[in-house]
Each structure stands twice: as C-alpha cells, then as structure tokens.
Design a protein around this motif. Structure first.
Motif, PDB file in Angstrom:
ATOM      1  N   TRP A  36      24.846  -1.006 -16.804  1.00 12.67           N
ATOM      2  CA  TRP A  36      23.484  -0.486 -16.877  1.00 12.67           C
ATOM      3  C   TRP A  36      23.229   0.501 -18.138  1.00 12.67           C
ATOM      4  O   TRP A  36      24.091   0.900 -18.467  1.00 12.67           O
ATOM      5  N   PHE A  37      22.060  -0.008 -18.490  1.00  9.09           N
ATOM      6  CA  PHE A  37      21.558   0.656 -19.779  1.00  9.09           C
ATOM      7  C   PHE A  37      20.358   1.443 -19.575  1.00  9.09           C
ATOM      8  O   PHE A  37      19.719   0.867 -18.441  1.00  9.09           O
ATOM      9  N   ARG A  38      19.917   2.102 -20.494  1.00 14.51           N
ATOM     10  CA  ARG A  38      18.657   2.803 -20.292  1.00 14.51           C
ATOM     11  C   ARG A  38      17.913   2.736 -21.657  1.00 14.51           C
ATOM     12  O   ARG A  38      18.677   2.950 -22.868  1.00 14.51           O
ATOM     13  N   GLN A  39      16.502   2.738 -21.765  1.00  7.71           N
ATOM     14  CA  GLN A  39      15.797   2.963 -22.988  1.00  7.71           C
ATOM     15  C   GLN A  39      14.823   3.855 -22.631  1.00  7.71           C
ATOM     16  O   GLN A  39      13.794   3.515 -21.946  1.00  7.71           O
ATOM     17  N   ALA A  40      14.664   4.963 -23.476  1.00  4.38           N
ATOM     18  CA  ALA A  40      13.472   5.984 -23.312  1.00  4.38           C
ATOM     19  C   ALA A  40      12.645   5.680 -24.398  1.00  4.38           C
ATOM     20  O   ALA A  40      12.883   5.069 -25.375  1.00  4.38           O
ATOM     21  N   PRO A  41      11.188   6.107 -24.256  1.00  2.48           N
ATOM     22  CA  PRO A  41      10.047   5.844 -25.363  1.00  2.48           C
ATOM     23  C   PRO A  41      10.847   6.251 -26.596  1.00  2.48           C
ATOM     24  O   PRO A  41      11.325   7.619 -26.501  1.00  2.48           O
ATOM     25  N   GLY A  42      10.840   5.600 -27.714  1.00  4.32           N
ATOM     26  CA  GLY A  42      11.034   6.014 -28.923  1.00  4.32           C
ATOM     27  C   GLY A  42      12.520   6.248 -29.220  1.00  4.32           C
ATOM     28  O   GLY A  42      12.933   6.730 -30.297  1.00  4.32           O
ATOM     29  N   LYS A  43      13.489   5.574 -28.117  1.00  6.54           N
ATOM     30  CA  LYS A  43      14.988   5.815 -28.478  1.00  6.54           C
ATOM     31  C   LYS A  43      15.271   4.445 -28.468  1.00  6.54           C
ATOM     32  O   LYS A  43      14.963   3.405 -27.772  1.00  6.54           O
ATOM     33  N   GLU A  44      16.669   4.396 -28.904  1.00  2.41           N
ATOM     34  CA  GLU A  44      17.607   3.106 -28.797  1.00  2.41           C
ATOM     35  C   GLU A  44      17.976   2.833 -27.305  1.00  2.41           C
ATOM     36  O   GLU A  44      18.097   3.760 -26.650  1.00  2.41           O
ATOM     37  N   ARG A  45      18.221   1.728 -26.942  1.00  2.88           N
ATOM     38  CA  ARG A  45      18.716   1.332 -25.682  1.00  2.88           C
ATOM     39  C   ARG A  45      20.525   2.051 -25.805  1.00  2.88           C
ATOM     40  O   ARG A  45      21.080   1.845 -26.894  1.00  2.88           O
ATOM     41  N   GLU A  46      20.715   2.834 -24.515  1.00  2.00           N
ATOM     42  CA  GLU A  46      22.031   3.159 -24.556  1.00  2.00           C
ATOM     43  C   GLU A  46      22.667   2.629 -23.444  1.00  2.00           C
ATOM     44  O   GLU A  46      22.086   2.487 -22.158  1.00  2.00           O
ATOM     45  N   GLU A  47      23.949   2.539 -23.278  1.00  2.00           N
ATOM     46  CA  GLU A  47      24.716   2.305 -22.186  1.00  2.00           C
ATOM     47  C   GLU A  47      25.003   3.606 -21.418  1.00  2.00           C
ATOM     48  O   GLU A  47      25.499   4.421 -21.737  1.00  2.00           O
ATOM     49  N   VAL A  48      24.788   3.364 -20.077  1.00  2.00           N
ATOM     50  CA  VAL A  48      24.665   4.366 -18.925  1.00  2.00           C
ATOM     51  C   VAL A  48      26.356   4.410 -18.338  1.00  2.00           C
ATOM     52  O   VAL A  48      26.806   5.373 -18.097  1.00  2.00           O
ATOM     53  N   SER A  49      26.453   2.992 -17.780  1.00  2.00           N
ATOM     54  CA  SER A  49      27.576   2.970 -16.924  1.00  2.00           C
ATOM     55  C   SER A  49      27.943   1.395 -16.960  1.00  2.00           C
ATOM     56  O   SER A  49      27.146   0.568 -17.197  1.00  2.00           O
ATOM     57  N   CYS A  50      29.112   1.110 -16.534  1.00  2.00           N
ATOM     58  CA  CYS A  50      29.639  -0.146 -16.538  1.00  2.00           C
ATOM     59  C   CYS A  50      30.733  -0.240 -15.356  1.00  2.00           C
ATOM     60  O   CYS A  50      31.288   0.719 -15.271  1.00  2.00           O
ATOM     61  N   ILE A  51      30.853  -1.443 -14.890  1.00  2.00           N
ATOM     62  CA  ILE A  51      31.800  -1.527 -13.959  1.00  2.00           C
ATOM     63  C   ILE A  51      32.494  -3.184 -14.288  1.00  2.00           C
ATOM     64  O   ILE A  51      31.690  -3.899 -14.360  1.00  2.00           O
ATOM     65  N   SER A  52      33.698  -3.039 -14.237  1.00  2.00           N
ATOM     66  CA  SER A  52      34.404  -4.158 -14.692  1.00  2.00           C
ATOM     67  C   SER A  52      34.676  -5.307 -13.384  1.00  2.00           C
ATOM     68  O   SER A  52      34.512  -4.968 -12.290  1.00  2.00           O
ATOM     69  N   SER A  53      35.040  -6.528 -13.767  1.00  2.00           N
ATOM     70  CA  SER A  53      35.558  -7.361 -12.580  1.00  2.00           C
ATOM     71  C   SER A  53      36.881  -7.134 -12.317  1.00  2.00           C
ATOM     72  O   SER A  53      37.316  -5.889 -12.914  1.00  2.00           O
ATOM     73  N   GLY A  54      37.427  -7.632 -11.098  1.00  2.00           N
ATOM     74  CA  GLY A  54      38.685  -7.447 -10.975  1.00  2.00           C
ATOM     75  C   GLY A  54      38.950  -6.037 -10.085  1.00  2.00           C
ATOM     76  O   GLY A  54      38.377  -5.941  -9.159  1.00  2.00           O
ATOM     77  N   ASP A  55      39.412  -5.014 -11.254  1.00  2.00           N
ATOM     78  CA  ASP A  55      39.866  -3.753 -10.208  1.00  2.00           C
ATOM     79  C   ASP A  55      38.473  -2.770 -10.357  1.00  2.00           C
ATOM     80  O   ASP A  55      38.709  -1.918  -9.786  1.00  2.00           O
ATOM     81  N   SER A  56      37.342  -3.253 -10.667  1.00  2.00           N
ATOM     82  CA  SER A  56      36.153  -2.625 -10.600  1.00  2.00           C
ATOM     83  C   SER A  56      36.281  -1.113 -11.224  1.00  2.00           C
ATOM     84  O   SER A  56      35.646  -0.292 -10.888  1.00  2.00           O
ATOM     85  N   SER A  57      37.083  -1.124 -12.342  1.00  2.00           N
ATOM     86  CA  SER A  57      37.190   0.168 -13.127  1.00  2.00           C
ATOM     87  C   SER A  57      35.702   0.471 -13.520  1.00  2.00           C
ATOM     88  O   SER A  57      35.064  -0.437 -13.786  1.00  2.00           O
ATOM     89  N   THR A  58      35.443   1.949 -13.827  1.00  2.00           N
ATOM     90  CA  THR A  58      34.078   2.162 -14.096  1.00  2.00           C
ATOM     91  C   THR A  58      34.250   2.943 -15.496  1.00  2.00           C
ATOM     92  O   THR A  58      35.166   3.668 -15.812  1.00  2.00           O
ATOM     93  N   TYR A  59      32.897   2.950 -16.126  1.00  2.00           N
ATOM     94  CA  TYR A  59      32.888   3.808 -17.296  1.00  2.00           C
ATOM     95  C   TYR A  59      31.570   4.496 -17.135  1.00  2.00           C
ATOM     96  O   TYR A  59      30.527   3.946 -16.659  1.00  2.00           O
ATOM     97  N   TYR A  60      31.349   5.655 -17.613  1.00  2.00           N
ATOM     98  CA  TYR A  60      29.860   6.605 -17.609  1.00  2.00           C
ATOM     99  C   TYR A  60      29.864   6.980 -18.833  1.00  2.00           C
ATOM    100  O   TYR A  60      30.773   7.787 -19.351  1.00  2.00           O
ATOM    101  N   ALA A  61      28.645   7.315 -19.373  1.00  2.00           N
ATOM    102  CA  ALA A  61      28.384   8.022 -20.478  1.00  2.00           C
ATOM    103  C   ALA A  61      28.442   9.643 -20.171  1.00  2.00           C
ATOM    104  O   ALA A  61      28.186   9.892 -18.917  1.00  2.00           O
ATOM    105  N   ASP A  62      28.759  10.216 -21.065  1.00  2.00           N
ATOM    106  CA  ASP A  62      28.923  11.714 -20.921  1.00  2.00           C
ATOM    107  C   ASP A  62      27.816  12.411 -20.261  1.00  2.00           C
ATOM    108  O   ASP A  62      27.868  13.243 -19.225  1.00  2.00           O
ATOM    109  N   SER A  63      26.613  11.829 -20.691  1.00  2.00           N
ATOM    110  CA  SER A  63      25.317  12.418 -19.988  1.00  2.00           C
ATOM    111  C   SER A  63      25.051  12.352 -18.552  1.00  2.00           C
ATOM    112  O   SER A  63      24.219  12.947 -17.988  1.00  2.00           O
ATOM    113  N   VAL A  64      25.608  11.186 -18.013  1.00  3.40           N
ATOM    114  CA  VAL A  64      25.343  10.929 -16.592  1.00  3.40           C
ATOM    115  C   VAL A  64      26.732  11.244 -15.669  1.00  3.40           C
ATOM    116  O   VAL A  64      26.647  10.959 -14.548  1.00  3.40           O
TER     117      VAL A  64
END
Length: 119
Positions: A36-64
C-alpha cells in the motif's frame, strides 16, 4: 490481465477509522507481496505498508506503525489496510501495488482511493 482495484476511502474525522480493500485479479494473490502506497498533494508517493507472500510478514512505515494493519485473504484475492486513529496528515490517495510475473515482470498499480481526514 492483471488488475488491482482499491475501495474503502472516504472522509473521516481525526481519530476515526477506515478499512481499505485491494481486490486483485489476473494472478494468484498468495504468490506475491502486495504494498500500500499513498500520495498527498505536492508530495512524492510513499510506501505505507507491505505484506509478503508465504508467511505474510509485514512492513509499516514509521508514520503509521501501531495505527495501521495490513492483512490478506487469499481466498478472496483481497488485501486490506485497516487504518485507525487517523490524522489529518494521513490525507492522501492510497494505492495498492504488486510486482507480478506473467510473461515478464510488471509493476502494477490500482487506480487509487481518496482518504481525507478532516473535522
């Protein structure tokens, strides 16, 4: 044909919650990581979260971290982003993303769903 379709965005007050959905088609969801990514007006697109295949390990940006939860339901070919304790700075268009191998590696995006956090 690979397709990602987001839904669930809307207008919510600060402190509120939303659940975004990303429905995938044209490929087997459980074989691939989804982001999952997000883009606010005037800002670059940033990655918010990700979930892997297999073991479904996750990643979160510090902001969320601690507020957002990513999950997947492979039977429904759907990835969710549960967003709690929303803040005005979470306002953005949210996109899901997958890098999928068909006859080549393609980088696929959905059309996006608008999230607005405002009183």
């Amino acid at each position: 044909q690979v397709e990602l379709v987001e839904s669930g965005g809307g207008l919510v007050q600060p402190g509120g919650s939303l659940r975004l959905s990303c429905v995938a088609s044209g490929f087997t969801l459980d074989y691939y990581a989804i982001g999952w990514f997000r883009q606010a007006p005037g800002k670059e697109r940033e990655e918010v979260s990700c979930i892997s295949s297999g073991d479904s390990s996750t990643y979160y940006a510090d902001s969320v971290k601690g507020r957002f939860t990513i999950s997947r339901d492979n039977a429904k070919n759907t990835v969710y982003l549960q967003m709690n304790s929303l803040k005005p700075e979470d306002t953005a268009v949210y996109y899901c993303n997958a890098k999928v191998y068909t006859s080549y590696w393609g980088n696929y995006w959905g059309q996006g769903t608008q999230v607005t956090v405002s009183s």
